[in-house]
Structures are given as structure tokens and as C-alpha cells.
Design an enzyme around this catalytic site. Structure first.
Site, PDB file in Angstrom:
ATOM      1  N   GLU A 170       0.807  -1.221   0.000  1.00 17.20           N
ATOM      2  CA  GLU A 170       0.000   0.000   0.000  1.00 17.20           C
ATOM      3  C   GLU A 170       0.840   1.272   0.000  1.00 17.20           C
ATOM      4  O   GLU A 170       0.430   2.291  -0.565  1.00 17.20           O
ATOM      5  CB  GLU A 170      -0.958  -0.004   1.197  1.00 17.20           C
ATOM      6  N   MET A 182      24.400   8.340   2.598  1.00 19.46           N
ATOM      7  CA  MET A 182      24.292   9.606   3.315  1.00 19.46           C
ATOM      8  C   MET A 182      24.511   9.414   4.803  1.00 19.46           C
ATOM      9  O   MET A 182      25.124  10.267   5.472  1.00 19.46           O
ATOM     10  CB  MET A 182      22.924  10.244   3.057  1.00 19.46           C
ATOM     11  N   PHE A 209     -12.276  -6.872  13.442  1.00 20.79           N
ATOM     12  CA  PHE A 209     -11.164  -7.370  12.635  1.00 20.79           C
ATOM     13  C   PHE A 209     -10.751  -6.319  11.596  1.00 20.79           C
ATOM     14  O   PHE A 209     -11.599  -5.787  10.883  1.00 20.79           O
ATOM     15  CB  PHE A 209     -11.572  -8.668  11.937  1.00 20.79           C
ATOM     16  N   GLN A 210      -9.469  -6.019  11.542  1.00 16.66           N
ATOM     17  CA  GLN A 210      -8.883  -5.031  10.630  1.00 16.66           C
ATOM     18  C   GLN A 210      -9.520  -3.649  10.784  1.00 16.66           C
ATOM     19  O   GLN A 210      -9.647  -2.904   9.812  1.00 16.66           O
ATOM     20  CB  GLN A 210      -8.948  -5.511   9.168  1.00 16.66           C
ATOM     21  N   LYS A 234     -17.823  -0.453   5.240  1.00 18.83           N
ATOM     22  CA  LYS A 234     -18.251  -1.433   4.240  1.00 18.83           C
ATOM     23  C   LYS A 234     -19.752  -1.367   3.972  1.00 18.83           C
ATOM     24  O   LYS A 234     -20.188  -1.539   2.820  1.00 18.83           O
ATOM     25  CB  LYS A 234     -17.859  -2.840   4.703  1.00 18.83           C
TER      26      LYS A 234
END
Length: 600
Positions: A62, A496, A124-125, A174
Site C-alpha cells: 500500500e 548519506m 477485525f482489521q 463497508k
């Protein structure tokens, strides 16, 4: 504010929430979504399957979806679009969202959420996406009513692209996606938003004050940033016209490269921590400074109490909160960079006060003395490839090819060498992570650029450490046959970090060596691409030419000097006149210590 589409019998036309979202995206001109599916957003993915207007690009992470949308947006000027699921899908996107916020990139990110009745139940999630992303976005929404859905999507695009651009999150439960929802068209562009109305037109009184200061200046400079890029190609054209009209020197920030042509004789290079000797000393010694679309970032200003002492400062910016935030200015101008530049050109022509041409000529003589130091000079000798030489040859050979070229970078030494040695004559050709400095940005950003410009040459200039942050996106390149080129400056160190450890921490190289690196040639082949390697200077040009001639994803592993440092360098917290110069750069008009520190 919105018009509901109706049947002939006047009943509202409704569809599923997911279908409303896609219709709104289509009406907003979205052609591509970068995303990754999950349970909470499956209704949107089902709707995507049943239409052909919007293309979906399946990334492998993502974070990469957001960076890809950033590359797409930065190279086109359009709003990038992202789709991720709830919980870890949304939290994985946070780094990209903050990156876009810091660099003012317009994005709309759709995140899935658990059904409204489960919010707050640790389902959940589930994650508090709006809470988590509030400081990482320009604005965010949690949609709890189906009637609000279309309006929110349209409004999100308005917020993302208007004023100072930035990322906007829409959190979508949802059940809102499954339930029926009315569709509402976007309000006409001529209809102002009820609450968000950023000022685009500048105040002409302020513009005239700025012009009067500039006309009276003896040692002026124009300092242009990413705001000029964001204002569209016309802003860059007007910037060039204004600089030519005035005869002033022009410097760009890291994010502003390409806003003014790098080959123009009035361009004095990038300024800031790894900017040129002449740009930094011009900023330090000027008497009037015009900041056009930059935010006085700490990597540009250095030590604030010593930043451009004694100069009058004009700050033109679309974001009023940026003015007087870091540096107190004498003349603020709020507005769109293109409109400000057009107004300044007009005011300059109308103001009959003569310029002090003799003083300006004297200023240019001083600048040419500083420029003569040739602070980016390096010596390529022997078999070991200098990273500066690798970037310069890449630039020269791509110019020979005549192809439209877009460059992205990861973050580190290679990023600064790319900024120093790869010239940009046009805006929107340079995509890099400036404000957040996000390793792993370059490969997915290049992917987004290639989607937007399928026939162009897109190259990610990378480091061997940074490229591994999102190397899985090589699979996305293979799936969509995107011929992105990855040009790795491989010094086997987090370069760096190693440089700072050498210069500022007594050479104690703590955890900066990249042990157990992969074989990048085999890695490229395992991802259905082409792997190339150059281990000495004699091979470099042939590898670059083969890379450019290959119509497939390529990883070119360029073995460069392991201990090369990136100069000039202003140490963190130092002033512009306290640059550390590279080997062989001691001495000069300003005087330099044995360690290479400039004294002005």
C-alpha cells in the site's frame, strides 16, 4: 450544492455506494487507481470489475500505491487516486500520505473501514484511520451517511487540488459501500465551495510593493520552489519570462528543479544543504530575495539566525500559513504562482523606475567569480566509477537519445547527485521525496509516471539500500509491462548515513554498511526483467545505452566508489556561508579553512 440525478418519474436514481464512488471518480476525470484489495473494499473491487472506464493498477504494497499515485500526479498535474483496505491497508499508506503532504502532491486516498455499527468495537482489521491520518493529510473524511457519499468524493478532489495541493483520505465503511446511495453530480467549477475558498488572485498592492523593492535592488535573487511546478507549466514559462525580463539570477529548491531551465545562463543551480557554491553565497549575500512558491525549508535556510542577513524578503505562496512561519518577510503575497508571476510581469512593465543596471552587472561579476570555483567538479580516473560521473553520463546519453525523459529518485546521496548532475529544462520531469525524505519512494513513483506516460523514458536513480525498501514493485512492472529503468549507484553503504558518520561522528560507521546485498542482475531476472552491471568505468556507457535500448524493466547495477561524499554540503544547523567543499576545492574568493569550510 449538488444536483441529484433522477428518473423521468422524478424518483432519485440510486445505486450501491461502491458504484457511486466509481461514478464520482469518473466524473472527476480519474483514469487510473493504484490499489490493493481487502475485505472492507471488496464492494469497490466488484464494481471495478464491472466497468471499463477506470484502470486499476495492482501494486504489491500500500505504501507503493501512494508513491505511484504521487508520481502520476507530479508528472501530470492531475490528482492521483489510491484505493486500500481497512486496518493495515490504511496504516501502510500513512508514510506515502505524509510524503505527499510534505511535498504538496494532490491525492485522494480511499480507505476501507469496518461497517459503521462495528466502529469502535476493535473489529477485525479496524483502525482509527481518520485519527491516524489527520496529521498526515490535508483533510480527511469518515462517511457515515449514504446521502453524503457522492458529495464527499467530489469535495475531496476539490480540496486535494485547490490552494496548496495535498492528500485527502476518504474512509469508507463497508456497509456504506454495499447499501444503496443517491448520486449527486459535482457542482460547477464556477460555483465556489461554501467553506474552502483558497485565495488564488494576488493583491496588486502587494505585487507593486514587491516590484518596487526588486527594481531598487542591487544584489537580487529569485528563489523558486515546488509551488511553481504545482501551478502548472504556464507558471514555469512565466517564471522564465520574468527572470529574463529582470536579468536576475535564479535558483531552485530540490522540489523546484525544472521550474527554470537548468541550461539557462541565469540559472545558478540548486540551493540548500547540497546546493551549489554560487547559489548559496548569492542567497547569503543578496539584498532583495523573491521567494516564489517555496516554504523556507530548513534544508534550504540552514541556520535561521544567519539566513540571508540584511536582505529584504518577498514571499509569494498559495498557502498563507507558510508565510512568516519560518522566516519573517517584508512583503507577503498570497496567491497562485502563475497568477502572481503574471501580475508581477505586468507591474514590472508599468513601473517606470529604472533598474540599477550597473549594480546588477557588478553583482553578476561577483556571481561569476563564485561560479568559476566549479564546485561540482570531480575527476574520473581509473576503473572505479565516480557516482557523479555515472549520473552525468546518464544525463548526457539520455539527452543524445532525444526521448522525453522523466526521473524519479530514492533518498540519499544518489538523490543529491541526481539533483546536481542531471539537468532539467522543463517542469514535471523530476519526481523526488523532498520534505519527508522517504526511502523506497523512487521505484513506485516511476511506476506511476510510466503509467501516465507510456511512451516516455522513465528512470529511477536509486541507491542499493533505498531500492530494497519497495523492490517488490518490480513484480508490478512485470505484470503491466512497464519498461521502467532502475539505475542503482551501488556503494554498498547507506551512503548519506555513512557520510554524516564520517564528517560528524568521528568515522564511527554504526550500522550503515549494507551487508548481504542481493545479486541485482539475478534479482531483476527473477522479476521477469533485465539485469545489467557495470563494475568499472569502461563498461558504464555501454550499460547505459543497453539499458535505454531495452523495452523491458531493467535494473542497472552500477558499482561506484564506496567512500565518495556528496559536496558541497552545509552541515545541519550551519549557515549558507559555512559550506564544506569537496577535495581540491580549498581556497577561493571567500577564503576556506583547511577542512574545506568556506569563510565569508
Amino acid at each position: 450544492m449538488s444536483a441529484t440525478i433522477q428518473h423521468a418519474d422524478s424518483t432519485p436514481l440510486t445505486m450501491s455506494g461502491a458504484e457511486v464512488v466509481l461514478r464520482a471518480l469518473k466524473d472527476q476525470g480519474v483514469e487510473v487507481i493504484f490499489g490493493y484489495p481487502g475485505g472492507a473494499v471488496l464492494p469497490i473491487y466488484d464494481a471495478i470489475f464491472q466497468q471499463n472506464a477506470i484502470r486499476h493498477i495492482l501494486v504489491r504494497h500500500e505504501q507503493a500505491a501512494v508513491h505511484a499515485a504521487e508520481g502520476y500526479a507530479r508528472s501530470t498535474g492531475k490528482v492521483g487516486c489510491v484505493l486500500v483496505t481497512s486496518g493495515p491497508g490504511a496504516t501502510n499508506a500513512v508514510t506515502g500520505l505524509l510524503d505527499a503532504l510534505m511535498d504538496s502532491i494532490p491525492l485522494v486516498c480511499l480507505t476501507g473501514q469496518v461497517p459503521t455499527h462495528l466502529i469502535g468495537n476493535d473489529a477485525f482489521q479496524e483502525a482509527d484511520t481518520t485519527g491516524i491520518t489527520r496529521p498526515a493529510t490535508k483533510h480527511n473524511y469518515l462517511v457515515k451517511r449514504s446521502d453524503d457519499l457522492a458529495r464527499v468524493v467530489h469535495e475531496a478532489f476539490h480540496v486535494a487540488r485547490s490552494g496548496r495541493p495535498g492528500p485527502v483520505v476518504i474512509d469508507l465503511p463497508k456497509d456504506i459501500l454495499i447499501n444503496k446511495a443517491p448520486y449527486a453530480e459535482a457542482p460547477p467549477a464556477s460555483q465556489p465551495h461554501r467553506s474552502y475558498r483558497p485565495q488564488a488572485e494576488p493583491d496588486m498592492g502587494q505585487v507593486r510593493k514587491a516590484v518596487a523593492l526588486l527594481k531598487a535592488s542591487k544584489k537580487p535573487v529569485v528563489y523558486a520552489g515546488g509551488g511553481v511546478i504545482n501551478a502548472g507549466p504556464e507558471a514555469s514559462r512565466l517564471l522564465t519570462e520574468f527572470v529574463h525580463m529582470t536579468g536576475f539570477p535564479c535558483t531552485n529548491t530540490l522540489m523546484g528543479l525544472g521550474a527554470f531551465p537548468s541550461q539557462d545562463k541565469q540559472f545558478i543551480g540548486m540551493l540548500g544543504m547540497h546546493g551549489t557554491y554560487e547559489a548559496n553565497l548569492v542567497m547569503h549575500g543578496c539584498d532583495v530575495m523573491l521567494n516564489m512558491g517555496a516554504r523556507f525549508d530548513d534544508r534550504v535556510t540552514g541556520k535561521l539566525s544567519h539566513f540571508s542577513p540584511g536582505s529584504k524578503k518577498i514571499h509569494a505562496d498559495i498557502d498563507p500559513s507558510s508565510i512568516n512561519k519560518n522566516v519573517k518577510v517584508d512583503v507577503p503575497i498570497v496567491g497562485d504562482a502563475a497568477r502572481i508571476l503574471a501580475a508581477m510581469i505586468q507591474a514590472w512593465k508599468e513601473d517606470t523606475t529604472p533598474q540599477d543596471r550597473e549594480a546588477l552587472a557588478s553583482w553578476w561579476r561577483q556571481i561569476e567569480e563564485w561560479r568559476a570555483k566549479d564546485c561540482l567538479r570531480y575527476v574520473q580516473q581509473g576503473k572505479i566509477i565516480k557516482p557523479q560521473h555515472a549520473v552525468k553520463r546518464l544525463y548526457e546519453i539520455t539527452r543524445e537519445s532525444g526521448r522525453e525523459t522523466y526521473i524519479t529518485t530514492e533518498v540519499g546521496q544518489h538523490q543529491m547527485w541526481a539533483a546536481q548532475y542531471f539537468g532539467f529544462e522543463k517542469p514535471n520531469r523530476w519526481m523526488t521525496s523532498g520534505g519527508l525524505g522517504t526511502m523506497g519512494y523512487g521505484l513506485p513513483a516511476a511506476m506511476g509516471v510510466q503509467i501516465a506516460h507510456p511512451d516516455a523514458l522513465v528512470i529511477d536513480i536509486a541507491g542499493e539500500a533505498s531500492i530494497l525498501m519497495n523492490i517488490q514493485e518490480m513484480a508490478t512492472l512485470a505484470q503491466y509491462r512497464l519498461p521502467v529503468k532502475v539505475f542503482i549507484l551501488n556503494n554498498e553503504y547507506m551512503g548519506m548515513v555513512r557520510q554524516w558518520q564520517e564528517l560528524l561522528h568521528g568515522g564511527r560507521y554504526s550500522e550503515s554498511y549494507s551487508a548481504a546485498l542481493p545479486d541485482f542482475v539475478k534479482l531483476a531476472e527473477s522479476f521477469h526483467g533485465v539485469g545489467l552491471r557495470a563494475t568499472n568505468a569502461d563498461q558504464l556507457d555501454d550499460v547505459i545505452r543497453e539499458m535505454l535500448a531495452t523495452d523491458r524493466p531493467v535494473i542497472a547495477d552500477i558499482a561506484v566508489a564506496k567512500d565518495e561524499n556528496c559536496f558541497p554540503m552545509i552541515p545541519s544547523g550551519a549557515a549558507h556561508n559555512e559550506m564544506i567543499l569537496g577535495p581540491g576545492q580549498e581556497g577561493g574568493v571567500a577564503g576556506v579553512t583547511d577542512e574545506g569550510k568556506v569563510l565569508v
